[in-house]
Design a protein around this motif. Structure first.
Motif, PDB file in Angstrom:
ATOM      1  N   LEU A 260       0.816  -1.217   0.000  1.00 18.01           N
ATOM      2  CA  LEU A 260       0.000   0.000   0.000  1.00 18.01           C
ATOM      3  C   LEU A 260       0.849   1.266   0.000  1.00 18.01           C
ATOM      4  CD1 LEU A 260      -2.728  -1.027   2.627  1.00 18.01           C
ATOM      5  CD2 LEU A 260      -2.942  -1.038   0.134  1.00 18.01           C
ATOM      6  N   ASP A 261       2.010   1.199   0.646  1.00 19.08           N
ATOM      7  CA  ASP A 261       2.893   2.370   0.780  1.00 19.08           C
ATOM      8  C   ASP A 261       3.723   2.525  -0.498  1.00 19.08           C
ATOM      9  OD1 ASP A 261       4.497   4.442   1.641  1.00 19.08           O
ATOM     10  OD2 ASP A 261       5.726   3.185   2.965  1.00 19.08           O
ATOM     11  N   LYS A 262       3.112   3.091  -1.521  1.00 17.00           N
ATOM     12  CA  LYS A 262       3.720   3.141  -2.846  1.00 17.00           C
ATOM     13  C   LYS A 262       5.030   3.930  -2.895  1.00 17.00           C
ATOM     14  CE  LYS A 262       0.348   0.791  -4.668  1.00 17.00           C
ATOM     15  NZ  LYS A 262       0.558  -0.623  -5.051  1.00 17.00           N
ATOM     16  N   ASN A 263       5.114   5.027  -2.146  1.00 10.98           N
ATOM     17  CA  ASN A 263       6.339   5.832  -2.205  1.00 10.98           C
ATOM     18  C   ASN A 263       7.357   5.468  -1.123  1.00 10.98           C
ATOM     19  OD1 ASN A 263       5.265   6.914   0.107  1.00 10.98           O
ATOM     20  ND2 ASN A 263       5.160   9.027  -0.635  1.00 10.98           N
ATOM     21  N   LYS A 264       7.045   4.416  -0.346  1.00 11.46           N
ATOM     22  CA  LYS A 264       7.978   3.846   0.638  1.00 11.46           C
ATOM     23  C   LYS A 264       8.450   4.855   1.684  1.00 11.46           C
ATOM     24  CE  LYS A 264       7.537   0.418  -2.164  1.00 11.46           C
ATOM     25  NZ  LYS A 264       6.330  -0.427  -1.976  1.00 11.46           N
ATOM     26  N   ASP A 265       7.527   5.727   2.138  1.00 11.37           N
ATOM     27  CA  ASP A 265       7.910   6.703   3.159  1.00 11.37           C
ATOM     28  C   ASP A 265       7.471   6.295   4.556  1.00 11.37           C
ATOM     29  OD1 ASP A 265       5.173   7.061   3.002  1.00 11.37           O
ATOM     30  OD2 ASP A 265       5.259   9.256   2.826  1.00 11.37           O
ATOM     31  N   GLY A 266       6.880   5.093   4.692  1.00 12.43           N
ATOM     32  CA  GLY A 266       6.450   4.612   6.003  1.00 12.43           C
ATOM     33  C   GLY A 266       5.028   4.980   6.359  1.00 12.43           C
ATOM     34  N   TYR A 267       4.314   5.600   5.420  1.00 10.87           N
ATOM     35  CA  TYR A 267       2.912   5.974   5.627  1.00 10.87           C
ATOM     36  C   TYR A 267       2.098   5.605   4.385  1.00 10.87           C
ATOM     37  CZ  TYR A 267       4.438   8.915   9.528  1.00 10.87           C
ATOM     38  OH  TYR A 267       4.976   9.359  10.698  1.00 10.87           O
TER      39      TYR A 267
ATOM     40  N   ARG B 192     -11.992   2.044   3.085  1.00  7.91           N
ATOM     41  CA  ARG B 192     -10.878   1.320   3.707  1.00  7.91           C
ATOM     42  C   ARG B 192      -9.900   2.293   4.360  1.00  7.91           C
ATOM     43  NH1 ARG B 192     -12.189  -3.863   4.792  1.00  7.91           N
ATOM     44  NH2 ARG B 192     -12.690  -5.067   2.924  1.00  7.91           N
ATOM     45  N   PHE B 193      -9.642   3.396   3.693  1.00 11.91           N
ATOM     46  CA  PHE B 193      -8.697   4.367   4.247  1.00 11.91           C
ATOM     47  C   PHE B 193      -9.231   4.973   5.546  1.00 11.91           C
ATOM     48  CE2 PHE B 193      -6.714   8.483   4.851  1.00 11.91           C
ATOM     49  CZ  PHE B 193      -5.373   8.185   4.656  1.00 11.91           C
ATOM     50  N   GLU B 194     -10.498   5.333   5.546  1.00 13.99           N
ATOM     51  CA  GLU B 194     -11.111   5.906   6.756  1.00 13.99           C
ATOM     52  C   GLU B 194     -11.086   4.923   7.918  1.00 13.99           C
ATOM     53  OE1 GLU B 194     -14.956   7.039   5.437  1.00 13.99           O
ATOM     54  OE2 GLU B 194     -14.226   8.745   4.246  1.00 13.99           O
ATOM     55  N   GLU B 195     -11.208   3.621   7.610  1.00 13.71           N
ATOM     56  CA  GLU B 195     -11.150   2.597   8.650  1.00 13.71           C
ATOM     57  C   GLU B 195      -9.749   2.492   9.249  1.00 13.71           C
ATOM     58  OE1 GLU B 195     -14.580  -0.350   6.703  1.00 13.71           O
ATOM     59  OE2 GLU B 195     -12.451  -0.763   6.428  1.00 13.71           O
ATOM     60  N   MET B 196      -8.746   2.859   8.466  1.00  8.93           N
ATOM     61  CA  MET B 196      -7.367   2.795   8.943  1.00  8.93           C
ATOM     62  C   MET B 196      -6.926   4.079   9.645  1.00  8.93           C
ATOM     63  SD  MET B 196      -5.188   0.796   5.985  1.00  8.93           S
ATOM     64  CE  MET B 196      -5.504   2.008   4.699  1.00  8.93           C
ATOM     65  N   ASP B 197      -7.407   5.212   9.165  1.00  4.42           N
ATOM     66  CA  ASP B 197      -6.925   6.512   9.654  1.00  4.42           C
ATOM     67  C   ASP B 197      -7.604   6.877  10.976  1.00  4.42           C
ATOM     68  OD1 ASP B 197      -5.664   8.939   9.819  1.00  4.42           O
ATOM     69  OD2 ASP B 197      -6.933   9.933   8.335  1.00  4.42           O
ATOM     70  N   TRP B 198      -7.149   6.252  12.044  1.00  2.00           N
ATOM     71  CA  TRP B 198      -7.775   6.409  13.368  1.00  2.00           C
ATOM     72  C   TRP B 198      -7.753   7.850  13.861  1.00  2.00           C
ATOM     73  CZ3 TRP B 198      -9.401   2.489  17.072  1.00  2.00           C
ATOM     74  CH2 TRP B 198      -9.472   1.208  16.513  1.00  2.00           C
ATOM     75  N   ASP B 199      -6.631   8.541  13.660  1.00  2.00           N
ATOM     76  CA  ASP B 199      -6.536   9.905  14.201  1.00  2.00           C
ATOM     77  C   ASP B 199      -6.958  10.966  13.191  1.00  2.00           C
ATOM     78  OD1 ASP B 199      -4.434   9.862  12.455  1.00  2.00           O
ATOM     79  OD2 ASP B 199      -2.863  10.087  13.963  1.00  2.00           O
ATOM     80  N   LYS B 200      -7.443  10.524  12.014  1.00  2.00           N
ATOM     81  CA  LYS B 200      -8.005  11.426  11.004  1.00  2.00           C
ATOM     82  C   LYS B 200      -7.017  12.510  10.566  1.00  2.00           C
ATOM     83  CE  LYS B 200     -11.727   9.089  11.637  1.00  2.00           C
ATOM     84  NZ  LYS B 200     -11.990   7.952  10.719  1.00  2.00           N
TER      85      LYS B 200
ATOM     86  N   SER C 268      -1.045   7.097   2.215  1.00  2.00           N
ATOM     87  CA  SER C 268      -1.898   8.270   2.010  1.00  2.00           C
ATOM     88  C   SER C 268      -3.185   7.857   1.304  1.00  2.00           C
ATOM     89  CB  SER C 268      -1.156   9.307   1.157  1.00  2.00           C
ATOM     90  OG  SER C 268      -0.949   8.787  -0.158  1.00  2.00           O
ATOM     91  N   LYS C 269      -4.132   8.796   1.213  1.00  2.00           N
ATOM     92  CA  LYS C 269      -5.392   8.509   0.516  1.00  2.00           C
ATOM     93  C   LYS C 269      -5.133   8.144  -0.942  1.00  2.00           C
ATOM     94  CE  LYS C 269      -8.347  11.527   3.326  1.00  2.00           C
ATOM     95  NZ  LYS C 269      -9.224  12.720   3.328  1.00  2.00           N
ATOM     96  N   SER C 270      -4.251   8.899  -1.582  1.00  2.00           N
ATOM     97  CA  SER C 270      -3.983   8.651  -3.003  1.00  2.00           C
ATOM     98  C   SER C 270      -3.343   7.288  -3.214  1.00  2.00           C
ATOM     99  CB  SER C 270      -3.075   9.751  -3.578  1.00  2.00           C
ATOM    100  OG  SER C 270      -1.822   9.785  -2.909  1.00  2.00           O
ATOM    101  N   GLU C 271      -2.494   6.858  -2.275  1.00  2.00           N
ATOM    102  CA  GLU C 271      -1.869   5.541  -2.387  1.00  2.00           C
ATOM    103  C   GLU C 271      -2.901   4.435  -2.209  1.00  2.00           C
ATOM    104  OE1 GLU C 271       2.729   6.194  -0.891  1.00  2.00           O
ATOM    105  OE2 GLU C 271       1.133   6.220   0.620  1.00  2.00           O
ATOM    106  N   MET C 272      -3.861   4.666  -1.312  1.00  2.00           N
ATOM    107  CA  MET C 272      -4.912   3.678  -1.105  1.00  2.00           C
ATOM    108  C   MET C 272      -5.790   3.566  -2.354  1.00  2.00           C
ATOM    109  SD  MET C 272      -5.768   1.556   1.222  1.00  2.00           S
ATOM    110  CE  MET C 272      -7.074   0.341   1.348  1.00  2.00           C
ATOM    111  N   VAL C 273      -6.114   4.706  -2.945  1.00  2.00           N
ATOM    112  CA  VAL C 273      -6.911   4.703  -4.171  1.00  2.00           C
ATOM    113  C   VAL C 273      -6.161   3.970  -5.281  1.00  2.00           C
ATOM    114  CG1 VAL C 273      -7.834   6.161  -6.021  1.00  2.00           C
ATOM    115  CG2 VAL C 273      -8.186   6.818  -3.625  1.00  2.00           C
ATOM    116  N   GLU C 274      -4.853   4.233  -5.386  1.00  2.00           N
ATOM    117  CA  GLU C 274      -4.041   3.566  -6.407  1.00  2.00           C
ATOM    118  C   GLU C 274      -4.042   2.053  -6.201  1.00  2.00           C
ATOM    119  OE1 GLU C 274       0.620   3.419  -7.981  1.00  2.00           O
ATOM    120  OE2 GLU C 274      -0.039   5.033  -6.647  1.00  2.00           O
ATOM    121  N   ALA C 275      -3.898   1.621  -4.940  1.00  2.00           N
ATOM    122  CA  ALA C 275      -3.862   0.184  -4.640  1.00  2.00           C
ATOM    123  C   ALA C 275      -5.185  -0.496  -4.993  1.00  2.00           C
ATOM    124  CB  ALA C 275      -3.533  -0.034  -3.167  1.00  2.00           C
ATOM    125  N   ILE C 276      -6.294   0.146  -4.657  1.00  2.00           N
ATOM    126  CA  ILE C 276      -7.611  -0.422  -4.957  1.00  2.00           C
ATOM    127  C   ILE C 276      -7.852  -0.423  -6.461  1.00  2.00           C
ATOM    128  CG2 ILE C 276     -10.099  -0.110  -4.706  1.00  2.00           C
ATOM    129  CD1 ILE C 276      -8.897  -1.140  -2.173  1.00  2.00           C
TER     130      ILE C 276
END
Length: 231
Positions: free
Chosen positions: A157-164, A191-199, A166-174
């Motif tokens: 999921l972490d397309k740019n390999k920065d350790g996070y 799916r992203f909203e389910e992961m992003d606990w601290d918003k 992002s929404k755009s990476e999640m969209v790309e993966a799906i």
């Protein structure tokens, strides 16, 4: 969970304020990302849900062993004993940081789903893992393979390999999985909203792991336990 987010003038750049432990986790994931991932699509992650679910549920016995007072949660003292028995050599300060990081409900106790996330983070961060791996193999067969699958999934999921993630990476993966489907964007955002606990718009591996325990139904075990305690 990931701290305060601030954006620079460039919309591409996002800065996330981290605790010391979170910073270590991000760096560990960045190093792990250099090894690549065997995951090729989000669907392949979903197909692994049943096997991962079974493996994680098998951790229940070891959790109950360390929950000495059988109250459904591991407190800091029980956690120190847990680390000692697994031969995990962290300082008291580091153990406290793990406890705070994984006590997502902030109820001063590590519940079963939080315990799974805790073990995975320890697995990810421990430099000398020989003793830990041996203990895990004996106590929880197949758990290492499960942890590697979870880490692999995050790296995918972490397309740019920065350790996070992002929404755009999640969209790309799906989109890689459901290319052309009109609903793919909505699926990705859900799916992203389910992961992003601290918003804060960025998902770290800890948030991903917590979401994953819910996706495979581990949180349902917690609900069942709470109902039993109320009866």
């Amino acid at each position: 969970m990931g701290g305060v987010v601030g954006k620079s003038e460039s919309p591409q750049k996002v800065f996330v304020s981290e605790t010391k432990l979170e910073s270590q986790i991000v760096k560990a994931m960045q190093r792990r990302a250099t090894q690549g991932t065997s995951i090729k699509s989000f669907n392949s992650i979903i197909l692994k849900f049943p096997k991962i679910d079974e493996s994680l549920r098998n951790c229940r016995a070891i959790f109950e062993l360390f929950d000495e007072d059988s109250n459904g949660a591991i407190d800091q003292e029980e956690m120190k004993k847990c680390f000692h028995k697994l031969e995990i050599s962290f300082t008291d300060e580091e153990i406290s940081e793990f406890f705070v990081a994984c006590d997502i409900n902030e109820d001063m106790g590590i519940k079963f789903n939080e315990f799974i996330v805790l073990l995975c983070l320890v697995y990810l961060l421990k430099d000398d893992q020989t003793a830990l791996h041996t203990k895990l193999k004996v106590a929880m067969p197949n758990l290492e393979t499960t942890f590697e699958t979870l880490v692999d999934a995050f790296v995918f999921l972490d397309k740019n390999k920065d350790g996070y993630v992002s929404k755009s990476e999640m969209v790309e993966a799906i989109n890689e999985t459901t290319s052309g489907e009109r609903s793919s964007g909505r699926i990705a955002m859900k799916r992203f909203e389910e992961m992003d606990w601290d918003k804060n718009g960025m998902v770290n591996v800890k948030e991903f792991l917590f979401a994953f325990t819910r996706w495979v139904g581990i949180d349902e075990i917690e609900d069942e336990d709470e109902e039993k305690q109320l009866d």
